[in-house]
Scaffold this active site. Structure first.
Site, PDB file in Angstrom:
ATOM      1  N   HIS A 234      -1.416  -1.563  -4.120  1.00 14.55           N
ATOM      2  CA  HIS A 234      -2.675  -1.172  -3.463  1.00 14.55           C
ATOM      3  C   HIS A 234      -2.726   0.341  -3.288  1.00 14.55           C
ATOM      4  CE1 HIS A 234      -6.050  -2.157  -0.667  1.00 14.55           C
ATOM      5  NE2 HIS A 234      -5.592  -1.161   0.071  1.00 14.55           N
TER       6      HIS A 234
ATOM      7  N   ASP B 116      -6.335  -6.313   4.966  1.00 15.04           N
ATOM      8  CA  ASP B 116      -5.772  -4.964   4.909  1.00 15.04           C
ATOM      9  C   ASP B 116      -5.735  -4.346   6.303  1.00 15.04           C
ATOM     10  OD1 ASP B 116      -5.003  -2.414   4.211  1.00 15.04           O
ATOM     11  OD2 ASP B 116      -6.773  -1.966   3.003  1.00 15.04           O
TER      12      ASP B 116
ATOM     13  N   MET C 216      -9.126   7.996  -0.066  1.00 12.23           N
ATOM     14  CA  MET C 216      -9.942   8.439   1.081  1.00 12.23           C
ATOM     15  C   MET C 216     -10.468   9.845   0.827  1.00 12.23           C
ATOM     16  SD  MET C 216      -7.510   7.217   4.200  1.00 12.23           S
ATOM     17  CE  MET C 216      -6.537   5.706   4.120  1.00 12.23           C
TER      18      MET C 216
ATOM     19  N   ASP D 185      -4.826   3.480  -1.804  1.00 11.79           N
ATOM     20  CA  ASP D 185      -5.862   3.821  -0.826  1.00 11.79           C
ATOM     21  C   ASP D 185      -6.436   5.193  -1.126  1.00 11.79           C
ATOM     22  OD1 ASP D 185      -5.990   1.595   1.073  1.00 11.79           O
ATOM     23  OD2 ASP D 185      -3.869   2.050   1.376  1.00 11.79           O
TER      24      ASP D 185
ATOM     25  N   MET E 132     -12.219   4.230  -0.194  1.00  8.59           N
ATOM     26  CA  MET E 132     -12.799   4.505   1.136  1.00  8.59           C
ATOM     27  C   MET E 132     -13.515   5.847   1.027  1.00  8.59           C
ATOM     28  SD  MET E 132      -9.603   3.198   3.425  1.00  8.59           S
ATOM     29  CE  MET E 132      -8.478   3.270   2.040  1.00  8.59           C
TER      30      MET E 132
ATOM     31  N   SER F 291       0.849  -1.193   0.000  1.00  3.64           N
ATOM     32  CA  SER F 291       0.000   0.000   0.000  1.00  3.64           C
ATOM     33  C   SER F 291       0.880   1.236   0.000  1.00  3.64           C
ATOM     34  CB  SER F 291      -0.889   0.019   1.242  1.00  3.64           C
ATOM     35  OG  SER F 291      -1.325   1.349   1.482  1.00  3.64           O
TER      36      SER F 291
ATOM     37  N   MET G 149     -11.117  -5.812   6.119  1.00  4.99           N
ATOM     38  CA  MET G 149     -10.316  -4.843   6.866  1.00  4.99           C
ATOM     39  C   MET G 149      -9.943  -5.426   8.225  1.00  4.99           C
ATOM     40  SD  MET G 149      -9.945  -2.254   4.897  1.00  4.99           S
ATOM     41  CE  MET G 149      -8.951  -1.339   6.064  1.00  4.99           C
TER      42      MET G 149
ATOM     43  N   HIS H  48      -8.573   0.840  -3.631  1.00  2.00           N
ATOM     44  CA  HIS H  48      -9.445   0.664  -2.463  1.00  2.00           C
ATOM     45  C   HIS H  48     -10.145   1.985  -2.185  1.00  2.00           C
ATOM     46  CE1 HIS H  48      -9.478  -0.192   2.185  1.00  2.00           C
ATOM     47  NE2 HIS H  48     -10.695  -0.073   1.673  1.00  2.00           N
TER      48      HIS H  48
HETATM   49  C1  DX5 Z   1      -5.995   1.735   5.867  1.00  7.10           C
HETATM   50  C2  DX5 Z   1      -5.670   1.340   4.462  1.00  7.10           C
HETATM   51  C3  DX5 Z   1      -4.570   0.391   4.360  1.00  7.10           C
HETATM   52  C4  DX5 Z   1      -3.268   0.849   4.943  1.00  7.10           C
HETATM   53  C5  DX5 Z   1      -2.646  -0.339   5.586  1.00  7.10           C
HETATM   54  O1  DX5 Z   1      -7.214   2.365   5.917  1.00  7.10           O
HETATM   55  O2  DX5 Z   1      -6.781   0.775   3.813  1.00  7.10           O
HETATM   56  O3  DX5 Z   1      -4.382  -0.097   3.034  1.00  7.10           O
HETATM   57  O4  DX5 Z   1      -2.377   1.392   4.017  1.00  7.10           O
HETATM   58  O5  DX5 Z   1      -1.549   0.102   6.242  1.00  7.10           O
HETATM   59  P1  DX5 Z   1      -0.687  -0.831   7.197  1.00  7.10           P
HETATM   60  O6  DX5 Z   1      -0.217  -1.978   6.399  1.00  7.10           O
HETATM   61  O7  DX5 Z   1       0.389   0.103   7.625  1.00  7.10           O
HETATM   62  O8  DX5 Z   1      -1.591  -1.240   8.347  1.00  7.10           O
HETATM   63 ZN    ZN Z   2      -6.401  -0.260   1.825  1.00  8.79          ZN
END
Ligand code: DX5
Ligand code: ZN
Length: 232
Positions: free
Chosen positions: A49, A188, A53, A51, A84, A24, A153, A82
């Protein structure tokens, strides 16, 4: 014709049956994404990956389609996106146009997940639903088999570097019974060399790791440690 061209350009997730680590970029240096991604791809990583948000679904803001467009130009890796965000139905097409290959949306954000998965498939990408740690597996039972990859998650979404929630990960075992071996189950949150085998033993085959990879200067060693823990 345009749809056909889009579909042929899209990269596919590795066929189920292999264990994949999906770094990620949330914990990467955002001013140097091209070289950050190249470092993990040099270790044989096939899926990256991303992320996304929006500051509404989660209390953090990250990247939008313009950033994905430039990431697309610097790598051939599968872009696992992903979302969010509270309104994935409005924004997913923009991410797909920018270069996303796989779209994950939170089951909590869509009324008719089956219809949306079909729409994503029609737009040429693979698709899947995500569950927050407290969302019961039951919520996705009806659509599980329609997904190419389901995301479980194992932290509250929003930030990297949190601790792995083993209880939330137990859902993987239940979901694996429904979908069999052909649908990927991705975990994740809090995945590192000390937790990854727990997730694998519960039925996951795809492992997001942010802090455990980009939080270390030596990405080869970081990925090597996770592979060693998986025995792969
Ligand atoms: C959190 C993200 C993850 C995040 C995971 O909301 O969806 O993908 O990057 O990070 P680590 O591996 O550091 O927990
Ligand atoms: Zn993620």
């Amino acid at each position: 014709m345009a749809k056909f061209l889009l579909q042929t350009m899209k990269k596919k997730l590795p066929k189920a049956g292999t264990l994949e680590i999906t770094p990620s970029i949330l914990s990467a240096d955002f001013a140097n994404l091209s070289s950050e991604i190249a470092q993990v791809v040099a270790q044989g990583i096939q899926v990256v990956h991303l992320d996304v948000m929006d500051g509404h679904f989660v209390p953090n803001i990250t990247i939008g389609p313009p950033v994905v467009k430039w990431i697309r130009r610097c790598t051939d890796a599968v872009l696992d996106t992903h979302l969010m965000i509270t309104d994935p139905q409005t924004y997913a097409p923009q991410f797909i146009k920018a270069g996303s290959d796989h779209i994950t949306f939170h089951i909590e954000t869509v009324d008719n997940a089956a219809d949306f998965i079909k729409r994503l498939h029609d737009l040429g990408v693979s698709a899947g639903v995500t569950l927050n740690p407290k969302t019961p597996a039951k919520k996705i039972e009806k659509v599980a088999a329609l997904c190419d990859m389901i995301l479980v998650m194992t932290v509250q979404p929003g930030f990297g570097g949190q601790s792995f929630m083993e209880d939330a990960c137990r859902k993987c075992a239940e979901i694996r019974k429904w979908v069999g071996p052909d649908v990927r189950i991705e975990v994740d949150g809090g995945i590192d060399a000390s937790t990854v085998a727990i997730a694998r033993d519960l039925g996951a085959d795809t492992f997001v790791a942010g802090n455990a990879i980009f939080g270390r200067p030596d990405r080869a060693a970081a990925i090597g440690d996770i592979r060693k823990a998986l025995g792969s």
